[in-house]
Design a protein around this motif. Sequence first.
Motif, PDB file in Angstrom:
ATOM      1  N   LYS A  51      42.505  41.930  28.789  1.00  8.39           N
ATOM      2  CA  LYS A  51      43.557  42.731  28.149  1.00  8.39           C
ATOM      3  C   LYS A  51      44.872  41.974  28.057  1.00  8.39           C
ATOM      4  CE  LYS A  51      41.797  47.387  28.967  1.00  8.39           C
ATOM      5  NZ  LYS A  51      42.101  48.741  29.491  1.00  8.39           N
ATOM      6  N   SER A  52      45.035  40.977  28.922  1.00 10.08           N
ATOM      7  CA  SER A  52      46.242  40.149  28.851  1.00 10.08           C
ATOM      8  C   SER A  52      45.937  38.777  28.259  1.00 10.08           C
ATOM      9  CB  SER A  52      46.855  39.995  30.238  1.00 10.08           C
ATOM     10  OG  SER A  52      45.926  39.410  31.141  1.00 10.08           O
ATOM     11  N   GLY A  53      44.776  38.649  27.608  1.00 14.60           N
ATOM     12  CA  GLY A  53      44.470  37.425  26.887  1.00 14.60           C
ATOM     13  C   GLY A  53      43.287  36.622  27.387  1.00 14.60           C
ATOM     14  N   LEU A  54      42.749  36.931  28.556  1.00 13.62           N
ATOM     15  CA  LEU A  54      41.642  36.199  29.169  1.00 13.62           C
ATOM     16  C   LEU A  54      41.967  34.716  29.350  1.00 13.62           C
ATOM     17  CD1 LEU A  54      38.807  36.692  30.345  1.00 13.62           C
ATOM     18  CD2 LEU A  54      37.882  35.663  28.281  1.00 13.62           C
ATOM     19  N   ASN A  55      42.749  34.433  30.360  1.00 13.18           N
ATOM     20  CA  ASN A  55      43.070  33.055  30.715  1.00 13.18           C
ATOM     21  C   ASN A  55      41.853  32.448  31.412  1.00 13.18           C
ATOM     22  OD1 ASN A  55      45.616  31.510  32.852  1.00 13.18           O
ATOM     23  ND2 ASN A  55      44.235  30.624  31.352  1.00 13.18           N
ATOM     24  N   LEU A  56      41.039  31.734  30.639  1.00 17.69           N
ATOM     25  CA  LEU A  56      39.743  31.253  31.126  1.00 17.69           C
ATOM     26  C   LEU A  56      39.868  30.103  32.108  1.00 17.69           C
ATOM     27  CD1 LEU A  56      36.618  31.405  30.843  1.00 17.69           C
ATOM     28  CD2 LEU A  56      36.836  29.700  29.020  1.00 17.69           C
ATOM     29  N   THR A  57      40.758  29.156  31.825  1.00 15.34           N
ATOM     30  CA  THR A  57      40.867  27.971  32.673  1.00 15.34           C
ATOM     31  C   THR A  57      42.230  27.330  32.466  1.00 15.34           C
ATOM     32  OG1 THR A  57      39.681  25.990  33.409  1.00 15.34           O
ATOM     33  CG2 THR A  57      39.868  26.318  31.031  1.00 15.34           C
ATOM     34  N   PHE A  83      31.725  21.911  37.200  1.00 22.14           N
ATOM     35  CA  PHE A  83      32.095  22.878  36.165  1.00 22.14           C
ATOM     36  C   PHE A  83      33.596  23.128  36.271  1.00 22.14           C
ATOM     37  CE2 PHE A  83      32.569  26.926  34.036  1.00 22.14           C
ATOM     38  CZ  PHE A  83      31.632  26.887  33.013  1.00 22.14           C
ATOM     39  N   GLY A  84      34.341  22.219  35.648  1.00 16.86           N
ATOM     40  CA  GLY A  84      35.792  22.308  35.663  1.00 16.86           C
ATOM     41  C   GLY A  84      36.336  22.790  34.329  1.00 16.86           C
ATOM     42  N   PRO A  85      37.586  22.471  34.017  1.00 17.33           N
ATOM     43  CA  PRO A  85      38.212  22.972  32.791  1.00 17.33           C
ATOM     44  C   PRO A  85      37.453  22.630  31.507  1.00 17.33           C
ATOM     45  CG  PRO A  85      39.869  22.055  34.258  1.00 17.33           C
ATOM     46  CD  PRO A  85      38.544  21.732  34.866  1.00 17.33           C
ATOM     47  N   GLN A  86      37.041  21.383  31.361  1.00 18.32           N
ATOM     48  CA  GLN A  86      36.378  20.997  30.115  1.00 18.32           C
ATOM     49  C   GLN A  86      35.017  21.681  29.963  1.00 18.32           C
ATOM     50  OE1 GLN A  86      38.213  19.488  27.903  1.00 18.32           O
ATOM     51  NE2 GLN A  86      39.785  19.464  29.519  1.00 18.32           N
ATOM     52  N   GLU A  87      34.303  21.828  31.067  1.00 18.98           N
ATOM     53  CA  GLU A  87      33.011  22.519  31.012  1.00 18.98           C
ATOM     54  C   GLU A  87      33.189  24.004  30.696  1.00 18.98           C
ATOM     55  OE1 GLU A  87      32.577  18.751  33.108  1.00 18.98           O
ATOM     56  OE2 GLU A  87      33.949  20.430  33.422  1.00 18.98           O
ATOM     57  N   LEU A 373      39.025  32.504  37.246  1.00 19.16           N
ATOM     58  CA  LEU A 373      37.814  32.675  36.443  1.00 19.16           C
ATOM     59  C   LEU A 373      36.927  31.430  36.486  1.00 19.16           C
ATOM     60  CD1 LEU A 373      38.618  34.646  33.164  1.00 19.16           C
ATOM     61  CD2 LEU A 373      36.740  35.031  34.764  1.00 19.16           C
ATOM     62  N   THR A 374      37.541  30.263  36.393  1.00 19.88           N
ATOM     63  CA  THR A 374      36.732  29.041  36.413  1.00 19.88           C
ATOM     64  C   THR A 374      35.964  28.909  37.718  1.00 19.88           C
ATOM     65  OG1 THR A 374      38.279  27.921  34.931  1.00 19.88           O
ATOM     66  CG2 THR A 374      36.773  26.527  36.181  1.00 19.88           C
ATOM     67  N   ALA A 375      36.598  29.241  38.839  1.00 20.94           N
ATOM     68  CA  ALA A 375      35.907  29.141  40.131  1.00 20.94           C
ATOM     69  C   ALA A 375      34.761  30.139  40.221  1.00 20.94           C
ATOM     70  CB  ALA A 375      36.891  29.360  41.271  1.00 20.94           C
ATOM     71  N   CYS A 376      34.928  31.331  39.677  1.00 21.21           N
ATOM     72  CA  CYS A 376      33.828  32.303  39.682  1.00 21.21           C
ATOM     73  C   CYS A 376      32.643  31.771  38.875  1.00 21.21           C
ATOM     74  CB  CYS A 376      34.300  33.639  39.112  1.00 21.21           C
ATOM     75  SG  CYS A 376      35.395  34.556  40.212  1.00 21.21           S
ATOM     76  N   LEU A 377      32.928  31.236  37.700  1.00 14.28           N
ATOM     77  CA  LEU A 377      31.862  30.677  36.867  1.00 14.28           C
ATOM     78  C   LEU A 377      31.209  29.478  37.544  1.00 14.28           C
ATOM     79  CD1 LEU A 377      33.744  30.830  33.447  1.00 14.28           C
ATOM     80  CD2 LEU A 377      31.847  32.310  34.154  1.00 14.28           C
ATOM     81  N   ALA A 378      32.025  28.618  38.145  1.00 15.93           N
ATOM     82  CA  ALA A 378      31.499  27.398  38.771  1.00 15.93           C
ATOM     83  C   ALA A 378      30.605  27.708  39.959  1.00 15.93           C
ATOM     84  CB  ALA A 378      32.656  26.499  39.198  1.00 15.93           C
ATOM     85  N   THR A 379      31.010  28.653  40.806  1.00 19.80           N
ATOM     86  CA  THR A 379      30.182  28.988  41.972  1.00 19.80           C
ATOM     87  C   THR A 379      28.934  29.760  41.556  1.00 19.80           C
ATOM     88  OG1 THR A 379      31.569  30.948  42.383  1.00 19.80           O
ATOM     89  CG2 THR A 379      32.090  28.938  43.622  1.00 19.80           C
TER      90      THR A 379
END
Length: 392
Positions: A51-57, A83-87, A373-379
């Motif tokens: 809702k505030s834009g989804l700041n993915l990484t 699985f960092g920013p570019q991934e 969010l990136t850490a959730c996806l990475a783990t």
Amino acid sequence: MSTAPVQVDVLVVGAGPAGLMAADVVSKAGHSVLIAEAKPSPARKFLMAGKSGLNLTKNEPLDAFLRAYAPLPPNFRTALESFGPQEAIAWAQALGQEMFTGSTGRVFPTVMKASPLLRAWLARLEAQGAELRQNWRMDALGNTVHFDTLEGSREVAAKRVILALGGASWARLGSNGAWVETVSPYADLAPFAPSNVGIMVDWSSHMTRHFGHPVKGVILRAGAYESRGEFVISETGLEGGGIYSVTRGLRKGAPLVLDLLPDWSEDKLKQTLIQRKSKETLTKFLKRVLRLTPEKTALVMEFAGPKPDDLITALKALEIKNIKFRPMDEAISTAGGVTFESLTDHLEAIAKPGLFFAGEMLDWDAPTGGYLLTACLATGRLAGLGALRSLS
């Protein structure tokens, strides 16, 4: 009549970003996957973030990215290095989402919403054979996993189980930490603590006119943590990204200190203070010569008094006193949870092989700005790969 257990290769409990990523990895490899979600719909906190834009990484060099999570256990580092920013950007693009990087390095979908990405993701999971069960609340964990559902009790017999149950904030969206007692026999747990949360201040009446106003161009310090950003003066205290970035230092008991003029050296400030006229009020001087905003001036008056003994310290190292955190359920994220030391390199419980953990239920911490969010996806990805590895 009792219902026979559902048989599946991998059971994923929790349909947030970490759980969905784990399910994606496993189902893509051709294994049967059941995703059990306690709420009526998946990824509620993910959608709220959208809702505030989804700041993915955060699009920055990996070394700088990793520093945001310090201290960094080896298995957590492995997840983020893989699985960092570019991934993360490439993953979202593969789901049909056009991404852009803002001026601060934060990465968002061009549509500035989470729902299109989630719909595409759920469609891919369904195409890969993953099954989603909603309103399935885990109530027992052992050789099989038991759920309370709208149709009664259900039991799942899985070769591998991945838990992605969230942290201990935003209970209405599904993260309430209620899983602690169920999980404690199988992993070590650190106490929950609020992170990325506002602070409460008992304001005097003269601050009322400043409620809702932002304070920009400030350096905030709390022990070893420092942030250059902004925050908002609210009726109850201070909110915003600048405050959130130093939560870890405040939690350790360090005072919150503000540099209201970060582009001014102390020497320059000393020379400028000489210009103050003898009959000029401090408020007028701060506005006329230093261009201090009304909000910054109000903070000086609130915490250093109308006649500060040391004006330079009041401007360059203003201590915000007698603060408390907002309630933990209001925190954007929480520290605490399953410790990395009780898990293998692939986030598998040392005490219970075949049980994996991912996402915010793990004991890690980071500021807002794409790191969460990136850490959730990475783990979630690492746990999924671990389950695949142990199945082969």
